[in-house]
Scaffold this active site. Sequence first.
Site, short mmCIF file in Angstrom:
data_model
loop_
_atom_site.label_atom_id
_atom_site.label_comp_id
_atom_site.label_asym_id
_atom_site.label_seq_id
_atom_site.Cartn_x
_atom_site.Cartn_y
_atom_site.Cartn_z
N ASP A 54 -6.01 -9.94 12.57
CA ASP A 54 -5.42 -11.04 11.58
C ASP A 54 -6.37 -11.88 11.27
OD1 ASP A 54 -2.01 -11.01 12.57
OD2 ASP A 54 -3.03 -9.89 11.12
N GLU B 65 -4.46 -6.08 -2.52
CA GLU B 65 -4.16 -5.16 -1.55
C GLU B 65 -5.34 -4.00 -1.64
OE1 GLU B 65 -2.31 -4.87 1.11
OE2 GLU B 65 -2.14 -2.68 1.79
N CYS C 22 0.85 -1.22 -0.05
CA CYS C 22 0.13 0.01 -0.02
C CYS C 22 0.85 1.45 0.03
CB CYS C 22 -0.91 0.11 1.09
SG CYS C 22 -0.13 -0.43 2.93
N CYS D 82 -6.39 -0.52 5.41
CA CYS D 82 -6.04 -1.62 4.23
C CYS D 82 -6.24 -2.98 4.54
CB CYS D 82 -4.43 -0.95 3.97
SG CYS D 82 -3.18 -1.82 4.91
N ARG E 204 4.89 -19.68 3.55
CA ARG E 204 5.87 -18.52 3.86
C ARG E 204 6.67 -18.53 2.73
NH1 ARG E 204 6.56 -15.47 7.75
NH2 ARG E 204 5.13 -16.48 8.91
N ARG F 203 -1.67 -17.76 0.79
CA ARG F 203 -2.20 -18.14 2.05
C ARG F 203 -3.59 -18.56 1.97
NH1 ARG F 203 0.68 -15.06 6.35
NH2 ARG F 203 2.87 -15.67 5.79
N GLU G 245 -1.98 -17.04 9.54
CA GLU G 245 -2.47 -15.92 9.04
C GLU G 245 -2.56 -15.88 7.78
OE1 GLU G 245 -0.17 -12.31 9.82
OE2 GLU G 245 -1.17 -11.23 8.40
N GLU H 50 12.19 -13.57 4.15
CA GLU H 50 11.64 -14.08 5.25
C GLU H 50 12.79 -14.99 5.95
OE1 GLU H 50 9.04 -13.95 6.73
OE2 GLU H 50 7.68 -13.01 5.29
N ASN I 13 -5.29 -9.70 6.56
CA ASN I 13 -5.54 -9.14 7.64
C ASN I 13 -6.49 -7.77 7.33
OD1 ASN I 13 -3.72 -7.37 6.48
ND2 ASN I 13 -2.18 -7.64 7.75
N ARG J 138 9.64 -10.25 0.34
CA ARG J 138 10.19 -10.35 1.70
C ARG J 138 11.41 -11.32 2.08
NH1 ARG J 138 4.99 -8.88 5.47
NH2 ARG J 138 4.41 -7.36 4.03
N1 SSA Z 1 6.02 -14.11 3.26
C1 SSA Z 1 4.70 -14.15 2.88
N2 SSA Z 1 4.40 -15.15 2.23
C2 SSA Z 1 3.00 -15.27 1.79
N3 SSA Z 1 2.16 -14.21 2.06
C3 SSA Z 1 2.44 -13.26 2.87
C4 SSA Z 1 3.77 -12.98 3.45
N4 SSA Z 1 3.82 -11.97 4.17
C5 SSA Z 1 2.61 -11.66 4.02
N5 SSA Z 1 1.97 -12.30 3.49
C6 SSA Z 1 0.32 -12.00 3.10
O1 SSA Z 1 0.11 -10.56 3.23
C7 SSA Z 1 -0.68 -10.28 4.22
C8 SSA Z 1 -0.48 -8.99 4.52
O2 SSA Z 1 0.82 -8.81 5.14
S1 SSA Z 1 1.26 -7.86 6.32
O3 SSA Z 1 2.35 -7.76 6.54
O4 SSA Z 1 0.40 -8.67 7.35
N6 SSA Z 1 0.25 -6.68 6.10
C9 SSA Z 1 0.64 -5.76 5.20
O5 SSA Z 1 1.62 -5.76 4.70
C10 SSA Z 1 -0.48 -4.60 4.99
N7 SSA Z 1 -0.09 -3.55 4.16
C11 SSA Z 1 -1.67 -5.29 4.47
O6 SSA Z 1 -1.46 -5.77 3.30
C12 SSA Z 1 -0.65 -11.34 5.21
O7 SSA Z 1 -1.76 -11.66 5.86
C13 SSA Z 1 -0.37 -12.77 4.11
O8 SSA Z 1 -1.60 -13.00 3.43
ZN ZN Z 2 -1.44 -2.03 3.52
#
Ligand code: SSA
Ligand code: ZN
Length: 500
Positions: A414, A353, A304, A459, A345, A466, A430, A336, A433, A334
């Site tokens: 979440d 988004e 976002c 957002c 993950r 997921r 999760e 991770e 969210n 990311r």
């Molecule tokens: N490493 C990952 N692998 C897969 N899905 C992911 C990963 N990281 C985040 N997400 C997805 O992105 C969603 C939102 O990520 S968050 O970091 O929690 N929240 C944000 O970044 C906010 N800007 C809403 O997107 C998570 O609930 C998950 O569905």
């Molecule tokens: Zn966001």
Amino acid sequence: MEFYLKASLKTSADPAAGKEDIEKIMAEAENTILSKGAPAGEGAKIKSWSLGEKSIDIELTSGRYVRVHDAIMRLKKALAEPLGKAHKIGIRGLEAEVFTISVPADHDLKNKKIPYVKSVDFNDGTLLLTLDVGEAEMRNQVPDRILTLVEDKMEQGDYGAKAEHWNLLWESEDREFRYSEDPTEDMLKQGWLKRGAGRGQWIHGPVTTRLFRVFEQIVVDEILAPLGYDEMIFPKMVMWDIWKHSGHAKGIYPEMYYVCPPKTRDPEYWEDVMDYYKVTHEVPVEMLKEKIGDPIGGMCYAQCPPSWGFFQGETIANESLPITIFDRSGTSHRYESGGIHGIERVDEFHRIELVWLGTQEQVVETTKQLQDRYMHIFNDILDLKWRKAWVTPWFMAQEGIAGVAADEVTGTTDYEAPLPYRGPEGEWLEFQNVSINGEKYPNGFNVKSQSGEKLWSGCSGVGLERWTAVFLAQHGLDPENWPAEVQKRFGKMPKQVKFL
Ligand SMILES: Nc1ncnc2c1ncn2[C@@H]1O[C@H](COS(=O)(=O)NC(=O)[C@@H](N)CO)[C@@H](O)[C@H]1O
Ligand SMILES: [Zn+2]
């Protein structure tokens, strides 16, 4: 907590001529200029002062109010006038000979390499920070930021283990699961997907891609169309400036993928690299390091933040509020935690988004509508076992801050679901969210409303990996066992590439 400053105001000539004026100002300063803006008795104090050949040397102490670096500026201003007018003595500059901040602490600082901090000494419950700052740093609040940084570290326990906040909000009734395998293992066996060449990266074949699109379409049909969300395309290479405004620049470094441009497009410049590869069939990474520019930012992380560039510095007409938009134009990346995970993950993922902004009540109302739609999707269409929990707001967690937001309206919900293959005690996942982010982004990006009312935003990130992981973990890979609506939307199984 105490600030201490031993400073000397450099004068153009021997200040002795102005001794009387100086004495008068020093005598009344604590009750006037050094206490302005502070509660009674909490202003800055003059510990001592004396005249040098070409300087006025002053020792100041202060607490949180009229901090010594602000106090010395006020004194400098008050002295400059009479000295200049009556005695033609100019104040040439200000030198901080000793600048310390002492902060109560229950342990020493782990990382002592803080800009402008010469040393950090911990003894009997106090951290003594010795600063090396000049007039410029004192003018633009560097000592204040150092204090904030250290106090935040004290609060976080300084080891970055963010105590994640978690409060159950709602849980669906139990369901028995007819499947308990690890869906990623099963999908690999069935050839639905393959691991990509990159860390935490997958190549999705026709089946999982179709499933992603089915979930995406459900979000469009059940939420985005009926609630009037308009699609936009947010940039996917995010510049530092965006993350400075969004706050990510405070803590994103360990988990982002960096982007660097070439130093030049001139092919000659790259000829040695290309030749090296052609001869060795190895990419000369060492050589590349010298030939690429500094990182300009990184790959999409929260998705976002870059959207705010569209609204930055603008005043939005009342008739345009609330704004409800969404983006599904590309991947998020990311770095991770290590170890091979299933598709739940990954380092490269696909997310829808949703972003909404308006007045506080518009944002709260929009969030409620969204939560209701999700409830319908997960209960009536995807038939999931799932729950909702109130947690540390995502934007705080991404800045390394624990706890919850100030008011109980701002924060993150979440959505989590059990993965049967992890067993009854297994950690829930999760899978998306929904957040009310309060004023954070309109403030961060300087967005105003026509009515002058404070703008809020929210957002919601829908993670397609997921959703797929949860859906398949609970329903298995045989479409015969899928909820009717998903089966219908999925249609006939796409033909599989056959590997011999
Ligand atoms: N490493 C990952 N692998 C897969 N899905 C992911 C990963 N990281 C985040 N997400 C997805 O992105 C969603 C939102 O990520 S968050 O970091 O929690 N929240 C944000 O970044 C906010 N800007 C809403 O997107 C998570 O609930 C998950 O569905
Ligand atoms: Zn966001």
